[in-house]
Scaffold this motif. Structure first.
Motif, mmCIF file in Angstrom:
data_model
loop_
_atom_site.group_PDB
_atom_site.id
_atom_site.type_symbol
_atom_site.label_atom_id
_atom_site.label_comp_id
_atom_site.label_asym_id
_atom_site.label_seq_id
_atom_site.Cartn_x
_atom_site.Cartn_y
_atom_site.Cartn_z
ATOM 1 N N PHE A 32 -20.904 6.616 15.659
ATOM 2 C CA PHE A 32 -19.648 7.185 14.854
ATOM 3 C C PHE A 32 -19.290 6.234 13.778
ATOM 4 C CE2 PHE A 32 -18.411 8.183 19.257
ATOM 5 C CZ PHE A 32 -18.807 9.317 19.156
ATOM 6 N N VAL A 33 -19.429 5.050 13.545
ATOM 7 C CA VAL A 33 -18.521 4.075 12.698
ATOM 8 C C VAL A 33 -19.729 3.598 11.605
ATOM 9 C CG1 VAL A 33 -16.876 2.501 12.165
ATOM 10 C CG2 VAL A 33 -16.954 3.780 14.369
ATOM 11 N N ASN A 80 -20.353 10.967 6.129
ATOM 12 C CA ASN A 80 -19.663 9.475 5.376
ATOM 13 C C ASN A 80 -18.232 9.819 5.369
ATOM 14 O OD1 ASN A 80 -19.512 11.430 3.482
ATOM 15 N ND2 ASN A 80 -21.011 10.412 2.035
ATOM 16 N N THR A 81 -17.645 10.728 5.916
ATOM 17 C CA THR A 81 -16.232 11.255 6.165
ATOM 18 C C THR A 81 -15.566 11.014 7.322
ATOM 19 O OG1 THR A 81 -16.588 13.504 6.438
ATOM 20 C CG2 THR A 81 -16.713 12.729 4.220
ATOM 21 N N ALA A 82 -15.982 10.144 8.339
ATOM 22 C CA ALA A 82 -15.385 9.966 9.470
ATOM 23 C C ALA A 82 -14.389 8.701 9.600
ATOM 24 C CB ALA A 82 -16.641 9.676 10.789
ATOM 25 N N THR A 83 -13.404 8.764 10.437
ATOM 26 C CA THR A 83 -12.427 7.698 10.714
ATOM 27 C C THR A 83 -12.582 7.475 12.384
ATOM 28 O OG1 THR A 83 -10.677 9.248 10.897
ATOM 29 C CG2 THR A 83 -11.291 8.118 8.751
ATOM 30 N N VAL A 84 -12.362 6.280 12.530
ATOM 31 C CA VAL A 84 -12.387 5.958 14.225
ATOM 32 C C VAL A 84 -11.078 5.271 14.527
ATOM 33 C CG1 VAL A 84 -13.597 4.569 15.861
ATOM 34 C CG2 VAL A 84 -14.938 5.939 14.074
ATOM 35 N N GLU A 85 -10.521 5.482 15.620
ATOM 36 C CA GLU A 85 -9.323 4.546 16.263
ATOM 37 C C GLU A 85 -9.823 4.052 17.380
ATOM 38 O OE1 GLU A 85 -4.586 4.981 16.784
ATOM 39 O OE2 GLU A 85 -5.654 6.757 16.016
ATOM 40 N N VAL A 86 -9.543 3.076 17.643
ATOM 41 C CA VAL A 86 -9.875 2.385 19.033
ATOM 42 C C VAL A 86 -8.660 2.290 19.794
ATOM 43 C CG1 VAL A 86 -10.738 0.471 20.447
ATOM 44 C CG2 VAL A 86 -11.717 0.987 18.330
ATOM 45 N N LEU A 87 -8.365 3.349 20.769
ATOM 46 C CA LEU A 87 -7.031 3.640 21.212
ATOM 47 C C LEU A 87 -6.522 2.585 22.286
ATOM 48 C CD1 LEU A 87 -7.495 7.274 22.013
ATOM 49 C CD2 LEU A 87 -6.334 6.373 20.166
ATOM 50 N N THR A 88 -7.471 1.842 22.850
ATOM 51 C CA THR A 88 -7.079 0.718 23.838
ATOM 52 C C THR A 88 -7.205 -0.767 23.220
ATOM 53 O OG1 THR A 88 -9.569 0.762 24.393
ATOM 54 C CG2 THR A 88 -7.964 1.890 26.018
ATOM 55 N N MET A 89 -7.374 -0.723 21.904
ATOM 56 C CA MET A 89 -7.466 -1.918 21.193
ATOM 57 C C MET A 89 -6.428 -1.587 19.651
ATOM 58 S SD MET A 89 -11.322 -3.238 21.258
ATOM 59 C CE MET A 89 -11.883 -3.605 22.775
ATOM 60 N N PRO A 90 -5.166 -1.429 20.058
ATOM 61 C CA PRO A 90 -4.209 -1.007 18.912
ATOM 62 C C PRO A 90 -4.245 -1.910 17.607
ATOM 63 C CG PRO A 90 -3.058 -1.866 20.835
ATOM 64 C CD PRO A 90 -4.411 -1.575 21.195
ATOM 65 N N SER A 91 -4.812 -3.279 17.821
ATOM 66 C CA SER A 91 -4.963 -4.100 17.018
ATOM 67 C C SER A 91 -5.831 -4.139 15.878
ATOM 68 C CB SER A 91 -4.926 -5.776 17.416
ATOM 69 O OG SER A 91 -6.260 -5.900 18.169
ATOM 70 N N ALA A 97 -16.043 5.694 8.260
ATOM 71 C CA ALA A 97 -17.335 5.615 8.886
ATOM 72 C C ALA A 97 -18.203 6.557 8.510
ATOM 73 C CB ALA A 97 -16.988 6.024 10.394
ATOM 74 N N THR A 98 -19.536 6.355 8.494
ATOM 75 C CA THR A 98 -20.806 6.973 8.255
ATOM 76 C C THR A 98 -21.492 6.974 9.475
ATOM 77 O OG1 THR A 98 -21.942 5.430 7.177
ATOM 78 C CG2 THR A 98 -20.560 6.576 5.638
ATOM 79 N N VAL A 99 -22.417 7.960 9.732
ATOM 80 C CA VAL A 99 -23.231 8.005 10.701
ATOM 81 C C VAL A 99 -24.318 8.817 10.460
ATOM 82 C CG1 VAL A 99 -22.191 9.754 11.887
ATOM 83 C CG2 VAL A 99 -23.872 8.049 13.108
ATOM 84 N N ASN A 100 -25.700 8.542 10.875
ATOM 85 C CA ASN A 100 -27.078 9.232 10.693
ATOM 86 C C ASN A 100 -27.648 9.427 12.175
ATOM 87 O OD1 ASN A 100 -27.383 9.784 7.494
ATOM 88 N ND2 ASN A 100 -27.151 7.742 7.736
ATOM 89 N N LEU A 101 -27.817 10.610 12.655
ATOM 90 C CA LEU A 101 -28.547 10.599 13.994
ATOM 91 C C LEU A 101 -29.517 11.749 13.733
ATOM 92 C CD1 LEU A 101 -27.418 13.239 15.765
ATOM 93 C CD2 LEU A 101 -25.091 11.862 15.753
#
Length: 328
Positions: A32-33, A80-91, A97-101
């Motif tokens: 994702f990121v 190239n228009t993604a955002t990621v939030e790590v819910l179990t790591m609030p800090s 984000a960008t990704v190619n698959l």
């Protein structure tokens, strides 16, 4: 670059806690990121128009799989228009984000983390191996594994699934009627439920999927290990219908992994837009594992002496239990 193989005990003595923290961040953002990171919070994306209804009120497994498997026409995805939030790591701040698959196993991610976490990440996969390169102090460490070798030891691996499993969470799941043992069954919440089995080297894995009953896209997935532990789950929302491919892809996904070793981790990904069946780069090394890290750790060696816990996460306390109902 020299590849250094570490035993589990040697790595543990060298600070496994720090490695795991980087590991979980790396694996769950692997598909994702990329790009920079920001602490800014964004509003939830506006929902897309609902996909067209294509299923009957009581579809057969053949009818449902025919609709679900339209995602097979999606061979490449780029954003190239993604955002990621790590819910179990609030800090950890929200990441842009960008990704190619590219099916079946090819993806590449490059991420630039906030300055307090050091240099950026490089994560990806090709037909032979998957990897993620992360900062450690002033240098970089490359964690990698051969797909087939890693599959041989999923019951005692540091990661509960091959990271390419996450590609299914992005909406690219395929449904093989030959593997289905129960369903489709209409649930009380209005979704269709299907249970499948997968034969792996360490035993039979069970997969439970929920589908939207009229448009036929997947909304939830649950993966169970042979001992009935829930090891991975995903929830997908905000689907957009892609008319040319005649299928819907989610633009918000939440994923949770529960490994045999280490803490669980949950994350949320929002995707603004996709380019379908075209990569946003012509880099010839896009799916080539980097060779510049000062250290390289083979994950199949790292996890070789790790035993899974007993009763760590049982199916009984989850939202979906494997093989509930009538088996075919």
């Amino acid at each position: 670059m020299k590849t250094q193989n570490y035993t589990y005990n040697e790595t543990l003595a060298g600070g496994q806690t720090r490695m795991r923290s980087l590991l979980w961040i790396g694996v769950l953002v692997v598909c994702f990121v990329s790009g920079g990171a920001t602490c800014a919070r964004h509003e939830a994306p506006m929902p897309f128009p609902p996909p067209p209804s294509v299923l009957t009120d009581a579809p057969s497994i053949a009818e449902l799989s025919a609709v679900v498997n339209r995602t097979g026409s999606v061979q490449q995805l780029s954003t190239n228009t993604a955002t990621v939030e790590v819910l179990t790591m609030p800090s950890v701040p929200r990441l842009s984000a960008t990704v190619n698959l590219q099916r079946e196993r090819r993806f590449r991610m490059r991420a630039s983390l906030p300055i307090m976490l050091g240099a950026g990440m490089d994560m990806g996969s090709n037909d032979e191996v998957f990897w993620f390169e992360v900062p450690e102090g002033m240098s970089k460490v490359l964690y990698y594994a051969d797909h087939d070798q890693y599959k041989q030891q999923l019951n005692r691996a540091v990661l509960p699934v091959d990271p390419t499993w996450i590609m299914d969470a992005l909406g690219l799941v395929q449904l093989d009627p030959a593997t289905v043992v129960a369903g489709p069954v209409l649930r009380d919440d209005g979704k269709l439920e299907v249970r499948s089995i997968m034969q792996m080297p360490d035993g039979i894995y069970q997969k439970v999927c929920f589908f939207e009953k009229s448009a036929g896209y997947v909304t939830d997935q649950f993966l169970y290990a042979p001992d009935n532990r829930l090891i991975a789950k995903s929830s997908a929302t905000n689907h957009r219908y892609y008319d040319e491919q005649q299928c819907a892809l989610p633009h918000r996904v939440e994923i949770s992994l529960t490994p045999a070793v280490g803490p669980p981790l949950a994350m949320k990904i929002d995707i603004g837009s996709y380019t379908v069946n075209q990569l946003l780069t012509d880099d010839p090394t896009l799916f080539v594992m980097p060779q510049t890290a000062s250290q390289a750790v083979d994950l199949t060696t790292l996890s070789a002496n790790v035993a899974p816990p007993v009763g760590a996460y049982t199916a009984e306390n989850s939202i979906a239990t494997p093989l509930r109902g009538t088996m075919r």
